[in-house]
Design an enzyme around this catalytic site. Structure first.
Site, mmCIF file in Angstrom:
data_model
loop_
_atom_site.group_PDB
_atom_site.id
_atom_site.type_symbol
_atom_site.label_atom_id
_atom_site.label_comp_id
_atom_site.label_asym_id
_atom_site.label_seq_id
_atom_site.Cartn_x
_atom_site.Cartn_y
_atom_site.Cartn_z
ATOM 1 N N LYS A 104 0.848 -1.199 0.000
ATOM 2 C CA LYS A 104 0.000 0.000 0.000
ATOM 3 C C LYS A 104 0.881 1.246 0.000
ATOM 4 O O LYS A 104 1.766 1.370 0.852
ATOM 5 C CB LYS A 104 -0.874 0.033 1.248
ATOM 6 C CG LYS A 104 -1.906 -1.073 1.284
ATOM 7 C CD LYS A 104 -3.269 -0.563 0.875
ATOM 8 C CE LYS A 104 -4.279 -1.694 0.915
ATOM 9 N NZ LYS A 104 -5.437 -1.465 0.076
ATOM 10 N N LYS A 137 -13.284 -7.742 -7.977
ATOM 11 C CA LYS A 137 -13.744 -8.447 -6.777
ATOM 12 C C LYS A 137 -15.087 -9.075 -7.126
ATOM 13 O O LYS A 137 -16.122 -8.397 -7.113
ATOM 14 C CB LYS A 137 -13.877 -7.457 -5.622
ATOM 15 C CG LYS A 137 -12.557 -6.745 -5.297
ATOM 16 C CD LYS A 137 -12.667 -5.881 -4.058
ATOM 17 C CE LYS A 137 -11.310 -5.386 -3.618
ATOM 18 N NZ LYS A 137 -10.927 -4.115 -4.263
HETATM 19 MG MG MG Z 1 -6.913 -1.911 -4.406
#
Ligand code: MG
Length: 341
Positions: A137, A251
């Site tokens: 991240k 997703k």
């Molecule tokens: Mg992402």
């Protein structure tokens, strides 16, 4: 022929609260559905939209389940409105409507690294465990500092290893350019969602960012990936029409019925990364089934997230460098359902 429908709403604390671009996320909420055919076949599905997503909410899903009642026929299930894409998918899954899986060879999984400097000491052990793709991240701390850590991470990568950088839409154009410049000569598989504007920010802001993303994807050798930008089948259709040249992070649990979208992606040879939406074992089984059904180019799965919950029966497969098809079929939706009682 009526089916018996039941549902259980859940609110499950994460073992470790999840840090997101929207702040700390402590509790996963969603609904499990259970469908029993007149012949006694039982199936399960999960509807768990993200709390910050526009549109479908857990309250709306629960209300729709209540309205459907205990005795349902297939026509009633098909009439669930398109806005409730997660619920529609959950009901389809519970009803056994899943794509055929042709190739059941194990799929690689990306290792998750924590944001910031904390990633550095963890890369080595994960590489030793067998991971080759590492997700980090970014856009969390100061740019100059993070760019320094990027070099340290690259230096620690195993042979053939690659980094995925996920900015969760944190950057403006200039910052994104700085990063993409830096990534050009480095083993970075893609930079995920460098910039983002939610639909709530208005059509003009959204259009501006979408043009910016297309510009960035065209100007730099490191591919750009879309994640937050593709949260529904409608988003997917829009980016396909725009000829998006980068990766798609999908997703399956959030996308509703992706059959048409996946066929279109396959047709243009798109690069797709299937990813978890931090669901329970029920949603994990469905999402992984869809990931295994993909017969395009294979990229490491974004499913290295479990165990997320204290109760073992609710977790998807524990993060390992590969997920095998038998790890998917071994997931027991009934045990997850029972764990919620
Ligand atoms: Mg992402």
């Amino acid at each position: 022929m009526t089916h018996r429908l039941s549902y259980r709403r859940y609110a499950l604390e994460f073992r470790v609260p999840v840090r997101t671009a929207h702040g700390i996320w402590p509790v996963r909420e969603g609904v499990l559905v259970r469908l029993e055919t007149p012949g006694g076949d039982v199936g399960y599905g999960e509807a768990a939209p993200l709390p910050w997503a526009a549109g479908e909410t857990v309250d709306a899903i629960e209300a729709a389940c209540r309205r459907l009642g205990e005795e349902v026929d297939p026509a009633m299930l098909a009439a669930v409105p398109a806005e409730l894409g997660c619920l529609r998918l959950a009901l389809q899954t519970a009803g056994g409507q899943l794509p055929e899986v042709q190739a059941t060879s194990a799929r690689p999984v990306a290792a998750l690294l924590p944001a910031g400097r904390a990633a550095l000491p963890l890369l080595g052990p994960k590489a030793e465990a067998g991971f080759r793709v590492f997700k980090w991240k970014v856009g969390v701390g100061e740019v100059q500092e993070e760019l320094g850590w990027l070099d340290e991470l690259c230096a620690r990568l195993p042979t053939g290893g690659k980094l995925r950088l996920d900015a969760n839409g944190a950057w403006d154009r200039r910052t994104a350019e700085r990063w993409l410049d830096r990534c050009a000569e480095r083993p970075v598989e893609f930079v995920e969602q460098p910039c983002f504007a939610a639909a709530s920010e208005g059509a003009t802001a959204q259009q501006k960012v979408e043009d910016m993303l297309l510009g960035l994807a065209g100007d730099y050798p490191t591919p750009v990936a879309l994640d937050e930008s593709v949260q529904s089948d409608r988003d997917l259709a829009r980016w396909l029409a725009a000829g998006w040249p980068g990766f798609y992070v999908l997703k399956p649990g959030l996308m509703g019925d992706m059959t048409g979208g996946l066929a279109a992606l396959r047709k243009v040879g798109a690069r797709v990364v299937f990813s978890s939406a931090l669901e329970t074992a029920v949603g994990a089984r469905s999402a992984l089934h869809r990931a295994f059904a993909w017969d395009g180019e294979i990229h490491a799965l974004g499913f290295g997230v479990w165990p997320l919950f204290a109760e073992a029966a609710l977790n998807g497969p524990t993060a390992t460098p590969f997920i095998r098809w038998q790890d998917v079929t071994a997931l027991d939706p009934e045990a997850a359902w029972n764990a919620l009682s």
